[in-house]
Motif scaffolding. Structure first.
Motif, mmCIF file in Angstrom:
data_model
loop_
_atom_site.group_PDB
_atom_site.id
_atom_site.type_symbol
_atom_site.label_atom_id
_atom_site.label_comp_id
_atom_site.label_asym_id
_atom_site.label_seq_id
_atom_site.Cartn_x
_atom_site.Cartn_y
_atom_site.Cartn_z
ATOM 1 N N VAL A 104 0.851 -1.198 0.000
ATOM 2 C CA VAL A 104 0.000 0.000 0.000
ATOM 3 C C VAL A 104 0.886 1.247 0.000
ATOM 4 O O VAL A 104 0.595 2.226 -0.697
ATOM 5 N N ALA A 105 1.963 1.212 0.770
ATOM 6 C CA ALA A 105 2.906 2.341 0.778
ATOM 7 C C ALA A 105 3.490 2.571 -0.609
ATOM 8 O O ALA A 105 3.630 3.713 -1.054
ATOM 9 N N MET A 106 3.806 1.479 -1.293
ATOM 10 C CA MET A 106 4.321 1.600 -2.672
ATOM 11 C C MET A 106 3.261 2.199 -3.597
ATOM 12 O O MET A 106 3.588 2.983 -4.484
ATOM 13 N N ALA A 107 2.009 1.811 -3.410
ATOM 14 C CA ALA A 107 0.924 2.364 -4.223
ATOM 15 C C ALA A 107 0.694 3.838 -3.882
ATOM 16 O O ALA A 107 0.318 4.636 -4.749
ATOM 17 N N TRP A 108 0.930 4.201 -2.627
ATOM 18 C CA TRP A 108 0.673 5.552 -2.151
ATOM 19 C C TRP A 108 1.748 6.549 -2.606
ATOM 20 O O TRP A 108 1.448 7.718 -2.853
ATOM 21 N N MET A 109 2.978 6.110 -2.732
ATOM 22 C CA MET A 109 4.077 7.050 -3.038
ATOM 23 C C MET A 109 3.849 7.876 -4.301
ATOM 24 O O MET A 109 4.022 9.093 -4.266
ATOM 25 N N ASP A 123 -0.631 13.924 4.488
ATOM 26 C CA ASP A 123 0.245 13.790 5.651
ATOM 27 C C ASP A 123 -0.275 12.733 6.623
ATOM 28 O O ASP A 123 0.506 11.965 7.189
ATOM 29 N N VAL A 124 -1.576 12.674 6.811
ATOM 30 C CA VAL A 124 -2.161 11.678 7.720
ATOM 31 C C VAL A 124 -1.940 10.271 7.187
ATOM 32 O O VAL A 124 -1.503 9.370 7.919
ATOM 33 N N ILE A 125 -2.226 10.064 5.917
ATOM 34 C CA ILE A 125 -2.048 8.731 5.322
ATOM 35 C C ILE A 125 -0.573 8.336 5.365
ATOM 36 O O ILE A 125 -0.231 7.212 5.746
ATOM 37 N N THR A 126 0.305 9.254 5.001
ATOM 38 C CA THR A 126 1.738 8.983 5.045
ATOM 39 C C THR A 126 2.183 8.662 6.467
ATOM 40 O O THR A 126 2.957 7.720 6.692
ATOM 41 N N LEU A 129 0.903 5.085 7.508
ATOM 42 C CA LEU A 129 1.694 4.049 6.833
ATOM 43 C C LEU A 129 3.111 3.976 7.408
ATOM 44 O O LEU A 129 3.640 2.885 7.641
ATOM 45 N N THR A 130 3.707 5.133 7.649
ATOM 46 C CA THR A 130 5.066 5.164 8.199
ATOM 47 C C THR A 130 5.107 4.530 9.583
ATOM 48 O O THR A 130 5.998 3.718 9.879
ATOM 49 N N LEU A 131 4.159 4.860 10.439
ATOM 50 C CA LEU A 131 4.130 4.275 11.784
ATOM 51 C C LEU A 131 3.924 2.766 11.740
ATOM 52 O O LEU A 131 4.566 2.027 12.500
ATOM 53 N N CYS A 132 3.063 2.298 10.864
ATOM 54 C CA CYS A 132 2.852 0.847 10.728
ATOM 55 C C CYS A 132 4.131 0.156 10.266
ATOM 56 O O CYS A 132 4.516 -0.894 10.805
#
Length: 185
Positions: A104-109, A123-126, A129-132
Motif C-alpha cells: 500500500v505504501a508503494m501504491a501511495w508514493m 500527511d495523515v495517510i503517510t 503508513l510510516t508508523l505501521c
C-alpha cells in the motif's frame, strides 16, 4: 556527493540486497508452495522498484500504473491468506498484513509525491503508513534479541538461520520503505 545522495545510495544498496535475497528465496532448491514463491517474487519486484526510485525522477511507468499495480499486489497478501485451505485464516491474515501495508505504501508514493491529494490528508495517510512500517520493522529486527533482564534460560534459541534472516530482510525493507515515504523527491 551530497548527504542526500549518500542516503539514497544506502537505501539503494539495501533494496538491491533485499531484492536479491527475495529472488534467492524464489529459486532456491528448498521446496516452497506457489503462494510463498509468489510472495517472494512480489517482494523482489517491490525492492527493485524501491532501489531505482530515489534516482529516477521521471518514471517510465505512469504514476497511475504504479499505483494500480501495487494496490493490486497489496490485495494479494490478505486474499491469499483468507482463501488458503491451510492453517487458521485469521492468524495468516495478521501475519501477512505488514506485507500488504508495504505494498500500500508503494501504491501511495506516486499519489503522494504527485500532489494528487491535499497536504492534510496526504500527511495523515503517510504518517499512518510510516508508523505501521516502523512498528513492523522494529518488531522484526528485535524479535530474536534476548531480553536484557530476566532469567537466562527463557530465550528461545533457533537452530536454523531462515527465521532470523527472514526477519532481518523484512524488517530492513520495512524500515527503508518508511524512510522512502518520508523523503520527498
Amino acid at each position: 556527493m551530497s548527504a542526500t545522495d549518500v542516503v539514497y545510495a544506502m537505501l539503494t544498496g539495501l533494496f538491491v540486497a533485499s531484492s536479491v535475497y527475495a529472488l534467492w528465496q524464489v529459486v532456491r532448491p528448498r521446496s516452497f508452495g506457489r503462494r510463498a514463491r509468489g510472495d517472494h517474487l512480489l517482494h523482489a519486484v517491490m525492492a527493485s522498484a524501491m532501489a531505482v526510485m530515489p534516482w529516477h525522477r521521471g518514471s517510465e511507468v505512469p504514476p497511475q500504473g504504479q499505483t494500480v499495480f501495487f494496490a493490486a499486489v497489496a490485495l494479494w497478501f490478505p486474499l491469499t491468506s483468507v482463501l488458503s485451505r491451510r492453517g487458521r485464516r485469521l492468524v495468516g491474515l495478521v501475519r501477512r498484513t505488514p506485507y500488504a501495508v508495504g505494498m500500500v505504501a508503494m501504491a501511495w508514493m506516486p499519489v503522494r509525491h504527485g500532489g494528487v491529494t491535499d497536504a492534510g490528508t496526504g500527511d495523515v495517510i503517510t504518517g499512518v503508513l510510516t508508523l505501521c512500517l516502523l512498528a513492523y520493522a522494529l518488531r522484526s529486527l528485535t524479535r530474536g534479541m534476548p531480553r536484557l533482564r530476566g532469567p537466562s534460560g527463557d530465550v528461545d534459541v533457533s537452530t536454523g538461520i531462515g527465521g532470523p534472516c527472514d526477519r532481518f530482510w523484512h524488517g530492513s525493507t520495512a524500515m527503508g520503505t518508511a524512510i522512502m515515504l518520508l523523503i520527498h523527491h
